[in-house]
Scaffold this motif. Structure first.
Motif, mmCIF file in Angstrom:
data_model
loop_
_atom_site.group_PDB
_atom_site.id
_atom_site.type_symbol
_atom_site.label_atom_id
_atom_site.label_comp_id
_atom_site.label_asym_id
_atom_site.label_seq_id
_atom_site.Cartn_x
_atom_site.Cartn_y
_atom_site.Cartn_z
ATOM 1 N N THR A 163 34.166 114.194 -42.831
ATOM 2 C CA THR A 163 35.445 113.595 -42.450
ATOM 3 C C THR A 163 35.925 114.300 -41.188
ATOM 4 N N THR A 164 37.069 113.924 -40.677
ATOM 5 C CA THR A 164 37.581 114.572 -39.474
ATOM 6 C C THR A 164 38.060 115.976 -39.800
ATOM 7 N N TRP A 165 38.102 116.818 -38.767
ATOM 8 C CA TRP A 165 38.584 118.187 -38.946
ATOM 9 C C TRP A 165 40.020 118.189 -39.469
ATOM 10 N N ALA A 166 40.849 117.306 -38.938
ATOM 11 C CA ALA A 166 42.257 117.260 -39.350
ATOM 12 C C ALA A 166 42.401 116.912 -40.826
ATOM 13 N N ALA A 167 41.447 116.131 -41.352
ATOM 14 C CA ALA A 167 41.537 115.711 -42.755
ATOM 15 C C ALA A 167 41.028 116.767 -43.724
ATOM 16 N N ASP A 169 40.985 120.235 -45.694
ATOM 17 C CA ASP A 169 41.893 121.312 -46.082
ATOM 18 C C ASP A 169 41.225 122.654 -45.797
ATOM 19 N N ARG A 170 41.906 123.732 -46.107
ATOM 20 C CA ARG A 170 41.383 125.070 -45.818
ATOM 21 C C ARG A 170 40.015 125.287 -46.449
ATOM 22 N N ALA A 171 39.893 124.917 -47.726
ATOM 23 C CA ALA A 171 38.626 125.119 -48.422
ATOM 24 C C ALA A 171 37.512 124.306 -47.778
ATOM 25 N N GLY A 172 37.834 123.087 -47.363
ATOM 26 C CA GLY A 172 36.840 122.235 -46.730
ATOM 27 C C GLY A 172 36.399 122.785 -45.386
ATOM 28 N N ARG A 173 37.329 123.356 -44.628
ATOM 29 C CA ARG A 173 36.983 123.925 -43.330
ATOM 30 C C ARG A 173 36.080 125.136 -43.485
ATOM 31 N N LEU A 174 36.423 125.983 -44.459
ATOM 32 C CA LEU A 174 35.582 127.154 -44.708
ATOM 33 C C LEU A 174 34.211 126.741 -45.219
ATOM 34 N N ALA A 175 34.182 125.715 -46.066
ATOM 35 C CA ALA A 175 32.900 125.236 -46.592
ATOM 36 C C ALA A 175 32.024 124.692 -45.465
ATOM 37 N N LEU A 176 32.640 124.013 -44.499
ATOM 38 C CA LEU A 176 31.896 123.480 -43.363
ATOM 39 C C LEU A 176 31.258 124.617 -42.570
ATOM 40 N N PHE A 177 32.033 125.638 -42.247
ATOM 41 C CA PHE A 177 31.491 126.761 -41.487
ATOM 42 C C PHE A 177 30.448 127.527 -42.288
ATOM 43 N N ARG A 178 30.659 127.638 -43.593
ATOM 44 C CA ARG A 178 29.680 128.328 -44.436
ATOM 45 C C ARG A 178 28.362 127.567 -44.457
ATOM 46 N N SER A 179 28.443 126.229 -44.562
ATOM 47 C CA SER A 179 27.234 125.417 -44.591
ATOM 48 C C SER A 179 26.485 125.493 -43.259
ATOM 49 N N LEU A 199 34.290 120.083 -32.842
ATOM 50 C CA LEU A 199 35.364 119.902 -33.816
ATOM 51 C C LEU A 199 36.722 119.692 -33.162
ATOM 52 N N GLY A 200 36.819 119.999 -31.873
ATOM 53 C CA GLY A 200 38.096 119.861 -31.185
ATOM 54 C C GLY A 200 39.074 120.969 -31.508
ATOM 55 N N ILE A 201 38.543 122.194 -31.731
ATOM 56 C CA ILE A 201 39.402 123.337 -32.022
ATOM 57 C C ILE A 201 39.136 124.423 -30.982
ATOM 58 N N SER A 202 39.969 125.449 -31.000
ATOM 59 C CA SER A 202 39.782 126.530 -30.048
ATOM 60 C C SER A 202 38.619 127.414 -30.470
ATOM 61 N N ASP A 218 38.307 135.054 -48.819
ATOM 62 C CA ASP A 218 38.763 134.247 -47.690
ATOM 63 C C ASP A 218 40.280 134.240 -47.605
ATOM 64 N N GLN A 219 40.735 134.221 -46.365
ATOM 65 C CA GLN A 219 42.170 134.073 -46.128
ATOM 66 C C GLN A 219 42.343 133.165 -44.921
ATOM 67 N N ALA A 220 43.039 132.072 -45.087
ATOM 68 C CA ALA A 220 43.189 131.100 -43.998
ATOM 69 C C ALA A 220 43.912 131.704 -42.828
ATOM 70 N N PRO A 221 43.545 131.320 -41.573
ATOM 71 C CA PRO A 221 44.245 131.830 -40.410
ATOM 72 C C PRO A 221 45.698 131.411 -40.406
ATOM 73 N N GLU A 222 46.549 132.387 -40.143
ATOM 74 C CA GLU A 222 47.991 132.101 -40.184
ATOM 75 C C GLU A 222 48.394 131.263 -38.984
ATOM 76 N N GLY A 223 49.081 130.187 -39.282
ATOM 77 C CA GLY A 223 49.628 129.352 -38.208
ATOM 78 C C GLY A 223 48.600 128.587 -37.428
ATOM 79 N N ASP A 224 47.377 128.459 -37.991
ATOM 80 C CA ASP A 224 46.328 127.746 -37.256
ATOM 81 C C ASP A 224 46.376 126.273 -37.652
ATOM 82 N N HIS A 225 46.721 125.426 -36.722
ATOM 83 C CA HIS A 225 46.769 123.983 -36.980
ATOM 84 C C HIS A 225 45.839 123.258 -36.017
ATOM 85 N N SER A 226 44.761 123.950 -35.609
ATOM 86 C CA SER A 226 43.875 123.352 -34.636
ATOM 87 C C SER A 226 43.214 122.105 -35.183
#
Length: 226
Positions: A163-167, A169-179, A199-202, A218-226
């Motif tokens: 799915t898109t990066w914006a869609a 959640d935190r767990a999904g983003r970490l799972a993507l990078f882990r994979s 991904l269109g992020i920094s 894991d701890q999600a980046p604070e204030g990261d809405h990329s």
């Protein structure tokens, strides 16, 4: 006799296998392609190639299969007689044989690719002539064979992102990078920057997510809405 320096030994193995590449391809003819990879330079791992099944050229990048070998490191094993498809749908039967030095360090691979589509068409024709229905095979996975490492990384990101990066959640983003990490993507130089762009992020966000994906807690980046 003094032990040979590891890099010199690996260079010697690559040099010894180069004529083997051409010998195997010549033996099996135009349906066969043989590629010699030196994983010490992933972005330009192809050091010798004979035949043209996947369109590889000397100086080209490794495929996602090579990245998978890199991810497994010295635990990597040979993968023999597996089916895959190119991006254009061509069916390929491949074998990947890892190269090790005398200490067991994996540093490259010898790959044999055979145009299985040609054999499949012959089998279907013979089956039709004999009146025997062909059993449909399960679809082979698509593999990106490209001489540009950017295209290979892009394809892997698209494969693992459902799915898109914006869609996500935190767990999904970490799972993507882990994979992606488990598949060896980040063993390639500039891979973090390439993934971030795709991904269109920094770049900073990408490094942060990769670090967290590798961490035990894991701890999600604070204030990261990329």
């Amino acid at each position: 006799m003094a032990a040979q320096h590891p890099e010199a030994e690996r260079d010697a193995i690559v040099a010894a296998l180069t004529p083997v590449v051409h010998g195997i391809a010549a033996t099996f003819g135009p349906v066969c392609e043989v590629v010699l990879h030196d994983y010490r330079r992933p972005e330009q791992s192809v050091v010798a190639v004979a035949g043209s099944v996947t369109g590889r050229t000397v100086g080209g990048a490794m495929s996602e299969i090579g990245m998978r070998v890199l991810a497994r490191g010295d635990e990597a094993a040979d993968e023999l007689n597996y089916l895959t498809r190119t991006g254009t749908g061509q069916l390929v039967k491949s074998s990947t044989m890892v190269l090790r030095d005398s200490t067991g360090v994996v540093f490259g691979a010898l790959c044999v690719n055979v145009d299985a589509g040609a054999a499949q068409q012959a089998q279907l024709l013979l089956g039709a002539l004999a009146g025997t229905p062909a059993d449909p095979d399960p679809p082979a996975p698509v593999t990106t064979f490209g001489n540009d490492i950017d295209a290979v990384v892009d394809a892997l990101v698209d494969t693992h992102r459902h799915t898109t990066w914006a869609a996500l959640d935190r767990a999904g983003r970490l799972a993507l990078f882990r994979s992606l990490d488990e598949h060896g993507v980040f063993a390639v130089r500039r891979a973090v920057e390439l993934v971030a762009t795709r991904l269109g992020i920094s770049r900073a966000s990408a490094y942060s997510y990769l670090s967290q994906a590798r961490a035990t807690t894991d701890q999600a980046p604070e204030g990261d809405h990329s």
